[in-house]
Write a protein that holds these residues in place. Structure first.
Motif: not given
Lengths: 152, 279
Positions: B58-85
């Motif tokens: 986890l610590a290693l992953a946090e220190s890295l920057t990923f090239s893929a973007s995260d658009d979960g903030e723009r779709y909170p309901e979808l993000q919530h649904y995926l996370q729940q599932l």
């Protein structure tokens, strides 16, 4: 990536140029060896016993430094990892020895000598590279040329 | 005693081997040694990387920057649904307590989903909009969760890093700062490559958890049909399971399993699915 490209350019350059230079050098060595065949060389410390003429002795020497091409450096480097005969350096040493003896003979010829005794060869590697690799070899040949005292 | 210098035959003081032949043979031995050491490194890192604690990953992953973007903030309901599932599936899959799953929704049209370091799962819009039901989505997520459970991301990263380091030191490129540069470089490889065996094991794990959750595999087969269609599209960039030559055999296997245990399909929440719009 750039390093690898530079490496292969140097390697092929070293191979092509080095091999051509070696071939020409051997050709010239053979030619001159035939020319100086009448000058005899021995490692004996004393002159031949049947020598009756009064002679003077002169120290004659020949010196040569030959550089290693990049291809040979790589081949020898790889060989040092694996072990075995370093074929890449064998021709190099052969050229250096024969060239040094030839230069010594040339000097003896200038003095009008026909015989060189007590011939010795010294070898040194010079120009240590970054990783203490020998990049040049020096061969020094010397001996006592016997020059007829009457002719002088 | 007669004194003479006989003419010495040529080539008695050196071997007449062609220098290129000599070099080629030596290179062959050298490359052979490198391959053997890489194979050894591969097997060793696989064993060692599995023992790296998840907190370190986890610590290693946090220190890295990923090239893929995260658009979960723009779709909170979808993000919530995926996370729940994903969390429900993680429980079904008996993910160890110290591990956590975090879903990243990427709003682009590539048909892709992958698991990365630190329990992160990226799912692309392109794949999501092709999925016909929740069972297929669960199959994707369960498969990725299985990768995380099996520690595949850290094993793949460890392998990549150790091989880059080994090659670097063998070829003499770089210096002490090399390892830092390499770690940064590995971080760009967001989609880590897994081998067939890892994929198969992840499949098995996913099938087990799907059977536990739904009691059947009916809808999940759809996922593999999509992947198979995807394979026929030329000029696609490396996509979901592109390291995966087994789609057809997986499809056959799953179809057989699905037919043996028929059941109803759970639909995806329709309001969420209409809201997504791939870029």
């Amino acid at each position: 990536m750039g390093n690898i490209v530079v490496f292969f350019v140097l390697l092929s350059l070293g191979y092509v140029v080095g091999r051509a230079a070696e071939r020409n050098h051997f050709k010239s060595i053979r030619k001159r060896e035939r020319r100086y065949r009448n000058i005899l060389c021995f490692s004996e410390r004393r002159p031949p016993p049947d020598l009756t003429l009064p002679v003077n002795t002169i120290l004659v020497s020949g010196n040569v430094v030959i550089a290693v091409d990049y291809f040979k450096v790589v081949a020898a480097g790889l060989r040092s990892l694996i072990g075995g005969q370093v074929h890449a350096f064998e021709t190099l040493m052969e050229r250096a020895r024969r060239e040094a003896i030839l230069r010594m003979k040339e000097e003896a010829k200038r003095h009008g000598a026909k015989l060189i005794i007590n011939v010795k060869l010294e070898t040194a590697s010079i120009t240590k590279g970054q990783r203490q690799q020998a990049r040049c070899v020096e061969v020094f040949a010397y001996g006592s040329a016997l020059v007829s005292a009457q002719e002088k | 005693m007669k004194y003479e210098n006989p003419s010495i035959p040529e080539g008695i003081n050196y071997s007449n081997n062609h220098p290129l032949q000599d070099l080629f043979l030596m290179l062959l031995v050298f490359v052979g040694c490198i391959i053997i050491s890489i194979v050894m490194l591969f097997t060793l890192t696989a064993h060692l990387a599995k023992n790296i604690p998840f907190s370190t990953e986890l610590a290693l992953a946090e220190s890295l920057t990923f090239s893929a973007s995260d658009d979960g903030e723009r779709y909170p309901e979808l993000q919530h649904y995926l996370q729940q599932l994903a969390e429900q599936l993680a429980r079904t899959e008996q993910l160890p307590d110290d591990m956590s799953i975090y879903i990243h929704y990427v709003n682009d049209a590539t048909v892709n989903a992958f698991a990365s370091l630190g329990g992160q799962i990226y799912i692309h819009c392109g794949l999501l909009e092709k999925l016909p039901n929740e069972n297929a989505l669960s199959m994707v997520l369960a498969h990725e969760i299985a990768h995380i459970k099996h520690r595949d991301p850290i094993v793949a990263a460890g392998r990549g890093l150790s091989i880059l380091l080994a090659l670097g030191s063998m070829l003499g490129i770089g210096d002490n700062s090399m390892s830092e540069q390499l770690i940064a470089h590995v971080s760009n490889i967001t989609a880590l490559a897994y081998n067939r065996n890892q994929e198969l094991e992840a499949d098995n794990e996913a099938i087990q958890s799907l059977l536990r959750r739904y009691g059947h595999l009916s809808g999940s087969v759809a996922l593999f049909q999509i992947l198979q269609l995807q394979k026929e599209v030329p000029l696609e960039p490396p996509e979901f399971f592109s390291t995966h030559p087994l789609t057809e055999s997986r499809l056959e296997r799953l179809s057989a399993l699905a037919q043996s245990s028929p059941g109803g399909v759970t639909p995806l929440p329709p309001n969420l699915m209409t809201s997504i719009n791939c870029e």
